[in-house]
Motif scaffolding. Structure first.
Motif, short mmCIF file in Angstrom:
data_model
loop_
_atom_site.label_atom_id
_atom_site.label_comp_id
_atom_site.label_asym_id
_atom_site.label_seq_id
_atom_site.Cartn_x
_atom_site.Cartn_y
_atom_site.Cartn_z
N THR A 1 4.10 -11.65 -18.83
CA THR A 1 4.06 -10.19 -19.05
C THR A 1 4.63 -9.96 -20.07
O THR A 1 4.67 -11.26 -21.60
N GLY B 1 -0.90 -2.83 -19.79
CA GLY B 1 0.60 -2.63 -18.49
C GLY B 1 0.84 -1.34 -19.50
O GLY B 1 -0.03 -1.24 -20.51
N ASP C 1 7.77 -4.96 -19.78
CA ASP C 1 7.15 -5.83 -18.71
C ASP C 1 8.29 -6.97 -18.60
O ASP C 1 8.28 -7.59 -20.02
N VAL D 1 4.04 -6.63 -10.78
CA VAL D 1 4.99 -6.96 -12.06
C VAL D 1 5.99 -5.80 -12.49
O VAL D 1 5.72 -4.45 -11.53
N GLY E 1 9.39 -4.40 -14.06
CA GLY E 1 10.08 -3.70 -15.58
C GLY E 1 10.73 -3.45 -16.09
O GLY E 1 11.75 -2.72 -14.76
#
Length: 560
Positions: free
Chosen positions: A82, A121, A125, A143, A145
């Motif tokens: 990430t 993305g 994140d 994911v 964030g």
């Protein structure tokens, strides 16, 4: 058999473009130190861009989750990082902020396949959780964030599709507003064979009203948020059951979730670390509800009774008594608490008597993992280290640190290894996420670690190969396909070992590889007993070590 013909793969080669080569040379002196744990550093072309600003916005030091998983089913663990975004706008305005997926090619290279896979993305994140949520045979990515969640469905052809909206996931609460997801954990809390999603939410942050502090502000300056539980209906959709399950009522400042059935009732429970608040332990009541029992179970606070900066956690048996223990990390002078499961519904804090208190007190930890790094049959502790703050606020404060490994001596005591383990070969940094897997197929657990505004680190395990090992790749049929929640007992001539399947580990990170056991001097496991999440029990006998064994859940095995 996971693409490995004999459980071993030797990788070699050179760096080319975005590809990473493995250096397979072993430190010559390692073999002369029986029982030593030793790592060798390898670079990987990823830098964690956390967008540190003069305003010192609180998301900046919290970036950095990483996942190890085999996204293309070729038997070789891949790596997903990430990444941050612009602050305070929270948009990935440059490719430097992209999340990154590196494919393990198996010929000595990792290749950046982010763009082709479609996982770059769009926001800031923080964390990642891996599992095959739809039981189609390919592992998917959740994911987490700042004010957004993303669920990537693995299409099975090297690409992922963002299915967040149609899956029913939303990082917004009617009362608390937008939620900052730090990480997640997959579990089958209701035993229906479908993996459900627990999301760890941190605090409430408004970039327009940032408190003024000498550096990054204490979490006490911010209000907390509830965590979330999403029930998987088995058809690609999730329902928010946080309120009815008893999760939403507990408001904290969550940093990590670790999953285990601590009381042996067949249902997975959830431990959550909180930042400068009491931890949570959600006991699964078996009726779709959880009861928060951290105080009565003795894990709300460490032995000294003071709030600590609870960071990452792991929830596994470290003393081979068949009971999952809790290990989590905190900042300098807060130690790394270890809670031993007593099998009486509560845990005993053994941090001081085990020696961990003295060893860890000078360190700031972020992401721990419990693995047997020297394959001696006793699980060790790895910790990524580095402070939250960007500069020292006192002469005694350490900001940049080396990572550390604590070797399990098998008698309730630990030894701390940094320089001895080769972990001081790189400059100290503010490390964050850590994930685990055998990247080169040699039967030793390797580590990948992120660091703020610095290159990521791969630490290949170069411990002596005088001990044997066994890895189990479990495939559920009635149970969820990843067999998350399965419990395994391995019996050798040296005794018994226990572990369970969970991809939740450390801070904002995820490790979804085979279940690893060190066999010590034993070349064969006398028996392997698997208790599947369905309740079925399956036994194997005389299982040869030094290989990966794939085990499929037998629908004909009797229930206990």
């Amino acid at each position: 058999m996971n693409g490995f013909s004999d459980g071993r793969v030797l990788l070699g080669g050179g760096v080319a473009g975005a590809a990473l080569a493995f250096i397979v040379a072993v430190h010559s002196f390692a073999e002369d130190r029986p029982g030593a744990i030793r790592f060798e550093y390898l670079p990987i072309p990823f830098t964690l861009e956390n967008c540190e600003t003069p305003a010192r916005h609180v998301p900046e030091p919290m970036a950095g989750g990483v996942a190890v998983f085999d996204y293309n089913n070729d038997g070789k663990p891949d790596i997903f990082f990430t990444n941050g975004a612009e602050i305070p706008g929270l948009a990935k305005t440059s490719q430097k902020y992209w999340n990154r997926l590196f494919r393990n090619d198996g010929n000595g290279h990792f290749t950046d396949v982010t763009q082709a896979a479609g996982v770059a993305g769009s926001g800031y994140d923080t964390g990642v959780a891996v599992a095959d949520y739809d039981n189609d045979g390919f592992k998917d990515l959740f994911v987490a964030g700042v004010y957004h969640y993303t669920l990537y469905h693995n299409n099975g052809n090297g690409t992922f599709t963002d299915v967040t909206s149609q899956a029913g996931l939303s990082a917004r609460d009617a009362q608390y507003g937008p939620l900052w997801g730090v990480g997640g954990a997959w579990l089958d809390y209701n035993g229906d064979g479908n993996l459900d999603l627990f999301v760890v939410n941190y605090l409430r942050w408004d970039p327009n009203h940032e408190p003024v502090c000498p550096d990054y502000c204490h979490p006490g300056y911010y209000k907390g948020s509830p965590n979330r539980l999403y029930r998987n209906d088995g058809h690609g959709h999730f329902t928010d059951v946080s309120a009815e399950a008893g999760i939403r009522a507990q408001v904290g400042k969550g940093m990590a979730a670790a999953i285990a059935d601590y009381d042996g009732d067949g249902r997975p429970d959830i431990f959550v670390t909180n930042d400068k608040l009491e931890n949570f332990l959600f006991h699964n009541e078996g009726n779709g509800k959880f009861r928060e029992v951290a105080i009565e179970a003795g894990v709300a606070l460490p032995f000294h009774g003071e709030y600590v900066s609870g960071m990452g956690a792991d929830f596994r048996d470290v003393d081979n008594d068949g009971l999952p223990d809790i290990f989590f990390v905190a900042l300098q002078n807060e130690s790394f608490p270890l809670f031993r499961n007593t099998n009486a519904g509560y845990f005993k804090d053994v941090t001081a008597q085990s020696g961990l208190a003295a060893l860890a007190n000078p360190m700031s930890g972020y992401s721990p993992g419990i693995h047997d790094f020297d394959n001696d049959g006793w699980k060790d502790l790895f910790v990524s280290c580095g402070h939250v703050q960007s500069r020292p606020l006192s002469k005694a404060m350490h900001i940049d640190e080396h990572n550390a490994v604590f070797r399990n001596l098998g008698n309730g005591k630990w030894s701390a290894l940094v320089e001895e383990a080769g972990l001081a070969e790189q400059p100290p940094r503010r490390h964050r996420g850590a994930a685990f897997g055998d990247f080169d197929g040699d039967g030793r657990v390797d580590v990948v670690v992120t660091a703020l505004n610095a290159p990521a680190e791969i630490w290949l395990n170069r411990s002596p190969q005088s001990n044997h090992w066994l890895e189990l790749e479990l495939r559920g049929t009635t149970s969820n396909r990843d067999a998350i929640g399965a419990k395994v007992m391995v019996v050798t001539g040296s005794g018994k070992q226990y572990n369970h399947v969970s991809s939740a580990v450390g801070y904002a990170s995820s490790s979804a590889g085979p279940l690893h056991f060190g066999l010590g001097k034993d070349q064969t496991a006398q028996s392997v007993e698997i208790r599947w999440p369905s309740g079925r029990i399956q036994r194997l006998h005389d299982v040869k070590g030094d290989r990966i064994v794939e085990v499929r859940e037998e629908s004909t095995t009797p229930r206990p």
